[in-house]
Structure formats: structure tokens, C-alpha cells
Design a protein around this motif. Structure first.
Motif, PDB file in Angstrom:
ATOM      1  N   PRO A 112      -8.861  38.072  11.776  1.00 38.37           N
ATOM      2  CA  PRO A 112      -8.031  37.103  11.052  1.00 38.37           C
ATOM      3  C   PRO A 112      -8.848  36.264  10.068  1.00 38.37           C
ATOM      4  O   PRO A 112      -9.933  35.783  10.424  1.00 38.37           O
ATOM      5  CB  PRO A 112      -7.453  36.217  12.161  1.00 38.37           C
ATOM      6  CG  PRO A 112      -7.598  36.998  13.418  1.00 38.37           C
ATOM      7  CD  PRO A 112      -8.741  37.945  13.238  1.00 38.37           C
ATOM      8  N   SER A 481     -13.543  35.829  14.168  1.00 33.21           N
ATOM      9  CA  SER A 481     -12.225  35.197  14.044  1.00 33.21           C
ATOM     10  C   SER A 481     -12.336  33.671  14.195  1.00 33.21           C
ATOM     11  O   SER A 481     -13.150  33.179  14.979  1.00 33.21           O
ATOM     12  CB  SER A 481     -11.322  35.759  15.143  1.00 33.21           C
ATOM     13  OG  SER A 481     -10.285  34.859  15.414  1.00 33.21           O
ATOM     14  N   TYR A 593      -2.452  28.931  13.514  1.00 28.90           N
ATOM     15  CA  TYR A 593      -3.129  29.464  14.706  1.00 28.90           C
ATOM     16  C   TYR A 593      -2.209  30.339  15.562  1.00 28.90           C
ATOM     17  O   TYR A 593      -2.695  31.187  16.309  1.00 28.90           O
ATOM     18  CB  TYR A 593      -3.754  28.336  15.534  1.00 28.90           C
ATOM     19  CG  TYR A 593      -5.087  27.896  14.949  1.00 28.90           C
ATOM     20  CD1 TYR A 593      -6.239  28.665  15.134  1.00 28.90           C
ATOM     21  CD2 TYR A 593      -5.194  26.735  14.186  1.00 28.90           C
ATOM     22  CE1 TYR A 593      -7.457  28.286  14.588  1.00 28.90           C
ATOM     23  CE2 TYR A 593      -6.401  26.344  13.630  1.00 28.90           C
ATOM     24  CZ  TYR A 593      -7.531  27.124  13.828  1.00 28.90           C
ATOM     25  OH  TYR A 593      -8.735  26.759  13.281  1.00 28.90           O
ATOM     26  N   SER A 594      -0.899  30.124  15.444  1.00 28.48           N
ATOM     27  CA  SER A 594      -0.027  30.987  16.250  1.00 28.48           C
ATOM     28  C   SER A 594      -0.056  32.424  15.723  1.00 28.48           C
ATOM     29  O   SER A 594       0.338  33.360  16.403  1.00 28.48           O
ATOM     30  CB  SER A 594       1.396  30.428  16.312  1.00 28.48           C
ATOM     31  OG  SER A 594       1.909  30.362  15.008  1.00 28.48           O
ATOM     32  N   GLU A 595      -0.572  32.604  14.522  1.00 29.87           N
ATOM     33  CA  GLU A 595      -0.730  33.963  13.959  1.00 29.87           C
ATOM     34  C   GLU A 595      -2.099  34.552  14.294  1.00 29.87           C
ATOM     35  O   GLU A 595      -2.398  35.679  13.927  1.00 29.87           O
ATOM     36  CB  GLU A 595      -0.621  33.924  12.423  1.00 29.87           C
ATOM     37  CG  GLU A 595       0.665  33.344  11.882  1.00 29.87           C
ATOM     38  CD  GLU A 595       1.818  34.311  12.016  1.00 29.87           C
ATOM     39  OE1 GLU A 595       1.614  35.501  11.733  1.00 29.87           O
ATOM     40  OE2 GLU A 595       2.909  33.871  12.438  1.00 29.87           O
ATOM     41  N   ILE A 596      -2.978  33.760  14.893  1.00 26.10           N
ATOM     42  CA  ILE A 596      -4.329  34.242  15.191  1.00 26.10           C
ATOM     43  C   ILE A 596      -4.400  34.543  16.691  1.00 26.10           C
ATOM     44  O   ILE A 596      -4.404  33.629  17.512  1.00 26.10           O
ATOM     45  CB  ILE A 596      -5.384  33.184  14.771  1.00 26.10           C
ATOM     46  CG1 ILE A 596      -5.283  32.958  13.248  1.00 26.10           C
ATOM     47  CG2 ILE A 596      -6.797  33.594  15.186  1.00 26.10           C
ATOM     48  CD1 ILE A 596      -6.149  31.840  12.703  1.00 26.10           C
ATOM     49  N   PRO A 597      -4.399  35.839  17.049  1.00 26.67           N
ATOM     50  CA  PRO A 597      -4.176  36.208  18.452  1.00 26.67           C
ATOM     51  C   PRO A 597      -5.195  35.633  19.435  1.00 26.67           C
ATOM     52  O   PRO A 597      -4.846  35.361  20.567  1.00 26.67           O
ATOM     53  CB  PRO A 597      -4.255  37.741  18.436  1.00 26.67           C
ATOM     54  CG  PRO A 597      -4.205  38.146  17.012  1.00 26.67           C
ATOM     55  CD  PRO A 597      -4.589  36.991  16.168  1.00 26.67           C
ATOM     56  N   ASP A 598      -6.457  35.466  19.021  1.00 24.23           N
ATOM     57  CA  ASP A 598      -7.433  35.004  20.007  1.00 24.23           C
ATOM     58  C   ASP A 598      -7.631  33.480  20.002  1.00 24.23           C
ATOM     59  O   ASP A 598      -8.636  32.978  20.479  1.00 24.23           O
ATOM     60  CB  ASP A 598      -8.767  35.739  19.833  1.00 24.23           C
ATOM     61  CG  ASP A 598      -9.298  35.639  18.410  1.00 24.23           C
ATOM     62  OD1 ASP A 598      -8.748  34.838  17.619  1.00 24.23           O
ATOM     63  OD2 ASP A 598     -10.261  36.358  18.078  1.00 24.23           O
ATOM     64  N   THR A 599      -6.657  32.761  19.495  1.00 25.35           N
ATOM     65  CA  THR A 599      -6.751  31.297  19.522  1.00 25.35           C
ATOM     66  C   THR A 599      -6.739  30.802  20.973  1.00 25.35           C
ATOM     67  O   THR A 599      -5.844  31.164  21.735  1.00 25.35           O
ATOM     68  CB  THR A 599      -5.557  30.672  18.771  1.00 25.35           C
ATOM     69  OG1 THR A 599      -5.601  31.121  17.428  1.00 25.35           O
ATOM     70  CG2 THR A 599      -5.615  29.148  18.813  1.00 25.35           C
ATOM     71  N   ARG A 601      -5.948  28.738  24.212  1.00 23.23           N
ATOM     72  CA  ARG A 601      -4.733  27.974  24.579  1.00 23.23           C
ATOM     73  C   ARG A 601      -4.928  26.474  24.419  1.00 23.23           C
ATOM     74  O   ARG A 601      -4.006  25.731  24.109  1.00 23.23           O
ATOM     75  CB  ARG A 601      -4.359  28.296  26.030  1.00 23.23           C
ATOM     76  CG  ARG A 601      -3.570  29.562  26.092  1.00 23.23           C
ATOM     77  CD  ARG A 601      -2.519  29.653  27.189  1.00 23.23           C
ATOM     78  NE  ARG A 601      -2.200  28.463  27.941  1.00 23.23           N
ATOM     79  CZ  ARG A 601      -2.052  28.454  29.271  1.00 23.23           C
ATOM     80  NH1 ARG A 601      -2.267  29.562  29.948  1.00 23.23           N
ATOM     81  NH2 ARG A 601      -1.686  27.359  29.897  1.00 23.23           N
TER      82      ARG A 601
END
Ligand code: SPV
Ligand code: MN
Length: 633
Positions: A112, A481, A593-599, A601
Motif C-alpha cells: 500500500p 507498508s 487506513y481502513s484500505e491498508i490491510p495490515d494496519t 488494530r
């Protein structure tokens, strides 16, 4: 000559190099006892086919040779001051090339926000473009340390290029380190940089900029950069090394950042060190020079040493924006740039007939001369009738940091300096107050570092005013990322016993009439406040987004350091919480960040908490909340 195939043993590389290089260069290279370096050099020499090779050691003769041939070959032009030269990149090669700068990954696996490319395809492509690219030219091979001598922070690099300008720049910006390679070669981990300016025209500009490629092979710590000269693309140890360094840091759990390091004096003469990350054009350099001592102006390596974050500037020079540098606002830099005793490479300025260097801010009359687009005269227009500026907005100076009067004495310290505060700044006309302290490390890295945004400037015409997301001011330099980069910051903080405080600054807040509220020099007051906060010497006001200064502390600091009255009216404009704008920002960051899978929690948890606090505040006091309504802590 040995054939290009089956160069398998040590002896075969050496034989090839011995037969190809002149005896002196061969002797210098053979003194480096590392097969893999010699193998790579052999490979690149065979590919690029230079007519000769020059190995740059630490010797003053070698350093002088590079500066001399750069002038002789027209890569730099003389000016009316002896060791001041001017270099021109050409009108199509004036900045970093985002589109063609790509991180090579297996199968082109996307990362990303990172411009990735299939590694095998990329390596094939770059080899194709590089075949014979140095024909008729001299290849320079130079060795550098990215950090001080005898330091665990230090990384190593070997640079191959056909540009004397690139090596001349690196000789100013980095520590020459051939001796270290001779001493320790087989124990060194090093990065490899291959660069060629490609075919050049009569002006010395790269002709094939449409075939400009900057490919970063993180797996092999190697970067290939061709058909470009702009230093941000060509000087290996600058932004290309930064990406490799980020990747190594990620694997080894330390930080490589696009940050200055500077010291701020507090009560009793103590010096407190801060790092600062800002996107280009947001006040990074002027913040460094508002501080009391300078360790570095662009890049920081930060490691955990005994529970304390310590930072090293891996560079020893500055590649700074010259546009606007003037004697009133930037007296120290101005003096360095006009002194007969300094060495400076100016790039893309105006070189007036008669040899004077001119840029916007220079105290002298304009006149005809040469600039980034060729011959220039006052009033000159381009094809579409627009005036061509005499000196380009991204014109730069390259000079040693050691000329600075306020250079920090610990610039060469192998353990760097202790970092007590990290500052993040962007260009934000609407939301952020001039200075803000996060509640703690995690809150700071999420809501300040990872949430950094900056307004697009006139460079992108249709988008003026839109906020560009630029996490940690690293948007252009990430090789992993942003989710992983954030995770790394959490982990790094967790393992520290003293965590740096995290601050946000914003010099670009506007009032209701669209006027900037703060003055350029005011940053001194924000810096002094942050210094006091690091030591718990002043109270602050708790808001939903962090701590802000009390009015009385700012009034005192403005008086003491700037001799100015800081009015209550101004305080209300600058420090009232703009709740709606803050909620909007929180939403923007959440959706990115909701589009970045490894964000991690944790980012969403912290943003949720912040949103809740902001909504509570709005329910009680409305959309704009004066700080006097809030509690002191
Ligand atoms: C920057 O743009 O952040 C710079 C200059 O420091 S460059 O080397 O082009 O990255
Ligand atoms: Mn930079």
C-alpha cells in the motif's frame, strides 16, 4: 580479455578487473577483501562498459580529482568564488520522479502507498537500459559510511556512477569510507548504488529522461538509477538509501526516519534533543535553524540504547532548498552560501554572466545568465507565454554541515544524541493548533505521526487546498507498508524505558480572513515550550486531541525569546479546538487506513477514542472550544 561467462572464483574476478582496469584502480579495488563487492563491480563494469574506471579512496588527491574533472567535463560550471560551482539538471529533470521510482518485489506484490514493480521484470529492464550506458565515459567507484566512525548505527555503501557531480556531492554529504572497506570488508553489510546519467547533450543534461528509471531492489540492498541527474534521484545515499534503511530498520526493530535532529536549550543551559519530520516546504529547515544546535537536517537513524531512544544523523552535509534563503531570515546559511572560504555546489540556480550565483533571496540585481532551462534573461517567457523564473523553486545548495556555527558537538558521536521529543509538522490552514503534545507515545504515533497531512501547494493546480496524506513525512520514501511502519513504531516505543514525547506543529494555521496567524520566527516559542514539557516544567491544558500550552506560559515565552507581546486574542484564535475540522480529519485518516490491510488494530482503537472525546466536547461546548473552558494538567 576473460569472457563474460563463468567468472566463478575469486581469481577470475580479479583477473578480469586486472585486465580491464588501470593498475592504480586495480590496486585500490583489490585491497578490498570481499568477493561479493568485486563480483558486483565486475558485473556492472561489463554491463555498462565504461572506457575507464576511477576508484575514489579517502585520499585528498582522489577527492580533488573528482571536483576537478567535474569542472573540466562541464558537469559543474565555475562561479566567481573558487570552490563554489553550479550544476544544471535540465528542465525535465528537476525533482524526484515518483512515477519511475519503484520498489522491486517478488511478482510485483503490491505494498500500500508504495510504487512496486515485479523484481525479475525490473531487473531485466534496468539491465537492458544500462547495457553500454557508460561507453566513452569514466566510471567512478566510491565508498561511504552512512553514519559516524565506529558506530553501531552506521551503514555502508558503495556507489558506482559516471557522474563526477554525483560523487562530488557525496564527498560533501557523506563520510568517505574506503579505508573502512579495506579494513573490514568481509564483515560489512553494505548497500550498492549504480547510477548513470546516460547520454548527455551539450548543456550536460540527460537526454533520455523518458527512459529514467530508479529501481530499488530491497532484497539485494541495491539501487539502480539511470538517465537522471537530479540528486534526489541520483545520489544513492540520500533518498535511495533511506528506503533501504527503512527496510533494514523494520527487520531489526529500529527506526530510519525522514527527520532532522536538533538541540533546544532549556533552563540552566541544558540541551534537549528533538527530531522533526515534515513534508517538503512545511518549515523543516527553518525549524532546525530556530533550534539552538543542529545535529542533522534531513535523515535520522534512531535506535534503542539501554532503554533510551538515541538518534544519529548519517549525513555530514546538507542538500537544502535555496529558494527564498535571505540574509535577514537565514543569516547563517546565507553567510555559508556567499563566503569565499566554503565549498558549495549550487544546482538549478541562475548563474549570471560574470559568474555570480543568483537565487530568490540573493541580495543583488538580476541579470542574464544560465539557468535550469539554458540561456536566461530578465522577462524571458516560455512557449505558453509564462515567465521563466530565473532560479528554479527546487534549486538547491550542497554544502558541509560542519560550516554551521551552531553545529552540535555530538555530530560524530557513535551513540548519537538522546531523543526526548519527536515533532511532526505539515501545512494545515484549518485544523491543527501551532503546537500540540500527544497524551503518550502510542497516541502520538497514531494521531500525529501516522496521521500527518499537508496541504497541496500551487504545484498541483487543480488540487490546491486539498490535504495530502503523508504518514511520518515518509510518503515518498516507504519501502514497507505504512501499516507495518506504524507497527514498528508501537514496538519501538514499547521497548523504551524513556519514551520520547510526540508533538505536532503547524505554522500554517489561518484566521477567518484566510491570513496566516503566526510569524516565521514564532517557532522559537513553540520549541521552547516543547523543551519545558519534556522536563515537566510547565503545566498544560488537556483537550480531546492532546495537551496545549497555557496562555500565561506562551505570553512569557514570546516575551523572553522573541521580545513580543502574545495577545489573548491571538491565543484564542490559535488554540481554540476546531472540533468539526478535527472530526473530519479523524474520518479522513480512518478511511485511508481502513484500505491498508495490515494496519494495526490499535490505530482504530485510538482514533475511536479520540472521536468519542471530540463528540463529547462538541455536545458540551459546541464546534469551536476555547481553551479557557478546559482543564489544566
Ligand atoms: C526532500 O525533498 O525531502 C529532500 C530533497 O530532502 S530530495 O533529496 O530530493 O529528497
Ligand atoms: Mn528530505
Amino acid at each position: 580479455m576473460v569472457s563474460s561467462s563463468n567468472l566463478n572464483s575469486d581469481a577470475e574476478f580479479l583477473t578480469y578487473l586486472q585486465q580491464t582496469l588501470d593498475p592504480e584502480s586495480y590496486r585500490k579495488l583489490a585491497a578490498i577483501n570481499d568477493q561479493s563487492i568485486l563480483k558486483w563491480i565486475t558485473d556492472m563494469v561489463k554491463l555498462a562498459r565504461p572506457s575507464s574506471v576511477y576508484v575514489v579512496t579517502n585520499s585528498s588527491e582522489d577527492i580533488a580529482y573528482v571536483a576537478k574533472v567535474s569542472l573540466e567535463r562541464g558537469e559543474e560550471l565555475p562561479t566567481n568564488i573558487p570552490r563554489h560551482t553550479a550544476h544544471f539538471d535540465g528542465p525535465r529533470d528537476l525533482a524526484r520522479d515518483r512515477k519511475n521510482t519503484r520498489v522491486l518485489t517478488q511478482g510485483g506484490t503490491p505494498i500500500p502507498l508504495v510504487n512496486t514493480y515485479d523484481r525479475d521484470v525490473g531487473l531485466r529492464e534496468i539491465r537492458e537500459i544500462s547495457r553500454g550506458i557508460m561507453e566513452g565515459r569514466e566510471m567512478f567507484i566510491a565508498f561511504y559510511c552512512f553514519g559516524p566512525p565506529d558506530s553501531d548505527f552506521t551503514m555502508y555503501a558503495v556507489q558506482l556512477t559516471d557522474s563526477a557531480y554525483v560523487i562530488h556531492s557525496e564527498n560533501i554529504l557523506y563520510r568517505n569510507c574506503y579505508d573502512e572497506f579495506v579494513k573490514k570488508a568481509s564483515n560489512l553489510r553494505y548497500a550498492k548504488f549504480f547510477h548513470s546519467a546516460g547520454v548527455r547533450d551539450r548543456d550536460g543534461w540527460s537526454v533520455n529522461v523518458d527512459r529514467r528509471r530508479i529501481f530499488i531492489d530491497i532484497e539485494d540492498s541495491t539501487v539502480y538509477s539511470v538517465n537522471t541527474q537530479y540528486a534526489g534521484n541520483s545520489v544513492g545515499l540520500k533518498k535511495l538509501m533511506l528506503r533501504l534503511c527503512v527496510y533494514v530498520g523494520y527487520r531489526e526493530k529500529w527506526l530510519c526516519e525522514h527527520m532532522f535532529i536538533a538541540g533546544v536549550r532549556g533552563p540552566g543551559g541544558r540541551v534537549t534533543y528533538f527530531t522533526g519530520a515534515f513534508p517538503a516546504g512545511c518549515g523543516k529547515t527553518s525549524t532546525v535553524f530556530s533550534a539552538d544546535t543542529v545535529v542533522g537536517d534531513d535523515i535520522a537513524i534512531i535506535k534503542n540504547v539501554g532503554g533510551l531512544a538515541r538518534g544519529v544523523n548519517p549525513e555530514v552535509g546538507m542538500f537544502g532548498i535555496i529558494d527564498g534563503v535571505n540574509p535577514a531570515d537565514d543569516p547563517d546559511i546565507y553567510e555559508i552560501l556567499t563566503s569565499p572560504d566554503t565549498e558549495v555546489i549550487f544546482s538549478n540556480v541562475l548563474l549570471k554572466d560574470g559568474g555570480e550565483v543568483w537565487w530568490r533571496g540573493k541580495e543583488s540585481a538580476l541579470g542574464s545568465g544560465l539557468n535550469y532551462a539554458g540561456r536566461w534573461w530578465p522577462g524571458m517567457k516560455d512557449g505558453s507565454g509564462l515567465e521563466i523564473p530565473p532560479s528554479h523553486p527546487n534549486a538547491r545548495f550542497t554544502t558541509s554541515i560542519r560550516y554551521l556555527k551552531n553545529l552540535d558537538p555530538r555530530i560524530d558521536h557513535p551513540l548519537g544524541v538522546p531523543i526526548h521529543g519527536m515533532i511532526f509538522g505539515g501545512r494545515d490552514p484549518r485544523t491543527l493548533p501551532p503546537v500540540l503534545e500527544a497524551f503518550n507515545w502510542d497516541h502520538g504515533v497514531v494521531t500525529i505521526g501516522a496521521s500527518l497531512e499537508s496541504e497541496k501547494t500551487a504545484a498541483v493546480l487543480e488540487k490546491v487546498g486539498e490535504m495530502e496524506f503523508n504518514p511520518f513525512a515518509m510518503l515518498d520514501f516507504l519501502s514497507i507498508s505504512p501499516g507495518k511502519f506504524l507497527e514498528l513504531h508501537f514496538e519501538f516505543g514499547e521497548n523504551l524505558t524513556v519514551k520520547p514525547k510526540v508533538f505536532s506543529v503547524n505554522y500554517f494555521l489561518k484566521d477567518e480572513f484566510g491570513r496566516y496567524i503566526a510569524n516565521k520566527v514564532d517557532k522559537k516559542a513553540w520549541l521552547k515550550w516543547m523543551e519545558l514539557r519534556v522536563h515537566g516544567d510547565v503545566e498544560a491544558i488537556e483537550t480531546p486531541v492532546g495537551y496545549i500550552p497555557t496562555y500565561s506560559d506562551l505570553a512569557r515565552l514570546f516575551d523572553e525569546y522573541l521580545g513580543k507581546t502574545y495577545s489573548e486574542e491571538r491565543y484564542l484564535k490559535e488554540f481554540s479546538i476546531r472540533v468539526d475540522q478535527y472530526l473530519e480529519k479523524t474520518r479522513r485518516i480512518w478511511s485511508i487506513y481502513s484500505e491498508i490491510p495490515d494496519t494495526p488494530r490499535k490505530l482504530f482503537e485510538i482514533l475511536t477514542e479520540q472521536k468519542r472525546k471530540l463528540e463529547d466536547l462538541r455536545a458540551r461546548y459546541g464546534s469551536v472550544v476555547e481553551p479557557f473552558k478546559l482543564e489544566r494538567k
